[in-house]
Design an enzyme around this catalytic site. Sequence first.
Site, PDB file in Angstrom:
ATOM      1  N   CYS A   1      -0.043 -19.452 111.613  1.00  0.00           N
ATOM      2  CA  CYS A   1       0.114 -18.021 111.378  1.00  0.00           C
ATOM      3  C   CYS A   1      -0.785 -17.216 112.307  1.00  0.00           C
ATOM      4  CB  CYS A   1      -0.228 -17.698 109.924  1.00  0.00           C
ATOM      5  SG  CYS A   1      -0.219 -15.923 109.565  1.00  0.00           S
TER       6      CYS A   1
ATOM      7  N   CYS B   1      -3.771 -15.115 110.441  1.00  0.00           N
ATOM      8  CA  CYS B   1      -4.926 -15.742 109.814  1.00  0.00           C
ATOM      9  C   CYS B   1      -6.115 -15.677 110.779  1.00  0.00           C
ATOM     10  CB  CYS B   1      -4.619 -17.197 109.468  1.00  0.00           C
ATOM     11  SG  CYS B   1      -3.494 -17.406 108.068  1.00  0.00           S
TER      12      CYS B   1
ATOM     13  N   HIS C   1      -4.031 -16.128 103.416  1.00  0.00           N
ATOM     14  CA  HIS C   1      -2.617 -16.242 103.758  1.00  0.00           C
ATOM     15  C   HIS C   1      -1.724 -16.337 102.530  1.00  0.00           C
ATOM     16  CE1 HIS C   1       0.808 -17.416 106.352  1.00  0.00           C
ATOM     17  NE2 HIS C   1       1.146 -18.212 105.351  1.00  0.00           N
TER      18      HIS C   1
ATOM     19  N   ASN D   1       6.435  -4.130 104.536  1.00  0.00           N
ATOM     20  CA  ASN D   1       7.626  -4.888 104.195  1.00  0.00           C
ATOM     21  C   ASN D   1       7.154  -6.185 103.551  1.00  0.00           C
ATOM     22  OD1 ASN D   1       9.256  -2.991 105.525  1.00  0.00           O
ATOM     23  ND2 ASN D   1       9.100  -4.081 107.468  1.00  0.00           N
TER      24      ASN D   1
ATOM     25  N   HIS E   1       2.161 -13.817 106.034  1.00  0.00           N
ATOM     26  CA  HIS E   1       0.805 -13.342 105.724  1.00  0.00           C
ATOM     27  C   HIS E   1       0.864 -11.912 105.192  1.00  0.00           C
ATOM     28  CE1 HIS E   1      -3.593 -13.946 106.532  1.00  0.00           C
ATOM     29  NE2 HIS E   1      -3.571 -12.634 106.328  1.00  0.00           N
TER      30      HIS E   1
ATOM     31  N   HIS F   1       0.590  -8.353 105.073  1.00  0.00           N
ATOM     32  CA  HIS F   1       0.295  -7.368 106.111  1.00  0.00           C
ATOM     33  C   HIS F   1       1.286  -6.225 106.042  1.00  0.00           C
ATOM     34  CE1 HIS F   1       3.700  -9.359 108.042  1.00  0.00           C
ATOM     35  NE2 HIS F   1       3.741  -8.367 108.927  1.00  0.00           N
TER      36      HIS F   1
ATOM     37  N   GLN G   1       2.426  -2.388 108.487  1.00  0.00           N
ATOM     38  CA  GLN G   1       2.494  -1.854 109.846  1.00  0.00           C
ATOM     39  C   GLN G   1       2.249  -0.347 109.837  1.00  0.00           C
ATOM     40  OE1 GLN G   1       5.732  -3.592 112.400  1.00  0.00           O
ATOM     41  NE2 GLN G   1       6.451  -4.442 110.458  1.00  0.00           N
TER      42      GLN G   1
END
Length: 353
Positions: free
Chosen positions: A70, A73, A116, A156, A167, A169, A171
Site C-alpha cells: 500500500c 502506509c 491500514h 470515497n 487505506h 484516506h 482527497q
Amino acid sequence: MKKTSTRLADGRELIYYDVRDDAVRDAVDRRPLGPVSTTSEVREDRLLGDAVAIASHRQGRTYHPPADECPLCPSAGDRLSEIPDSSYDVVVFENRFPSLAGDAGRCEVVCFTSDHASSFADLTPEQAGLVLEAWTDRTAELSHLPSVEQVFCFENRGAEIGVTLGHPHGQIYAYPFVTPRTDLMLRSLAAFKEASGGQNLFDDIVATESAGERVVLEGEHWVAFVPYAAHWPYEVHLYPKRRVPDLLGLAEGARTEFPRVYLELLRRFDRLFGQAENPTPYIAAWHQAPFTALEGHDGINRDDFALHLELFTIRRTSGKLKFLAGSESGMSVFINDVPPEAAAERLREVASS
C-alpha cells in the site's frame, strides 16, 4: 497541532499534521522517482455549460495493490511508500496522478491514519479533530493559489464506490471554476433571497428540517438530517447551526463538537446493514463557498452560502446497490427507493448504546 511541510523525491509537497508539538518529521523520500507528468486539462461542455477534466495519465495509477504494498502506509525498511516516515498522525500530499493540475487546479490525498486496517469511523475524537484541522488548513492554503476558485474535501469509502486504495484516506480537489452543483445551489439561493425579501435559503432549510421527522441526531452546534428530497437511499446532511461559508469560519465550539457528531454518523452508517465484514460504502462531501466567482448570482455573497457535509451510500439494502441508470445518468432525475422519512428512522434506530 504541529504542521511540517516537506518534499517527496519528485518534488511534490507532503505535509505532516501531528497532535504532539514535539514530533520530528525529517525522513527523506528515498525512492528513485521521475518527474510527475500530467496531461490534465479542463474542457467546457458548450451545451450543458459545465466542465469536464480530461486526465489520460490517470490510467496508470495504482490499482488495488496488496496490503503489504500500500502506497499510503508509512515506509518501513526497504518498503518505501508515499510517506517517507515510519509513522504519522495525518498526512496530506499532492496526488501523483491528479485529475486537476497546474492552471487546471490541484489534487491532494489526505491519509487519516497510518493504520491500514482502520477506517474514519475507528478514529478517536482527537484524531478526527486533527483531520478537521488538516481540511481547514488546506482550504486556507489552497485559497491563495491564483487558479483555485473552490476547494472540495471529500472521502470515497468502499470498492463499490470505485476506491482503488483500501487505506483510510480522502482527497481534496482545488477547482479553477465553480462546480456545477455549487452553481445550482447559488441559483436557488439567489432566487429564494429575491422572492422572500432577503431571507436565506440555507437557514430556512435547516430551520425546517431541524423541527421535523427527518432529524437523525443533533448537538449543541450541529444538526444532521435526511433531506426532504434525498437523492440516495441513505443520505444525511450535516450543518453547523451557525451559518458559515467554509471550514475556516467554524467557531471553537463547533470544532470541538464535530468529531463526536461525525464519528457517530459514520458508525450508524456502518450499522445500517449489519455486515461487519462488508462495511457500508459511502461518499462524504464538504460543500464550501467559492472564493470569488459569484457572477450571475445577483445579490449573493460568500457569507450567504452555508458550509455543510453531505454523507450518502449507494447501498439501498443488504447486498443491493443503487445504480445510476437511465433516468439518473441520462436525464439527472433521481429515483429513490427509500423514503427519506424511513431512512431517518432507520438511522435513529441504529444509534449506539
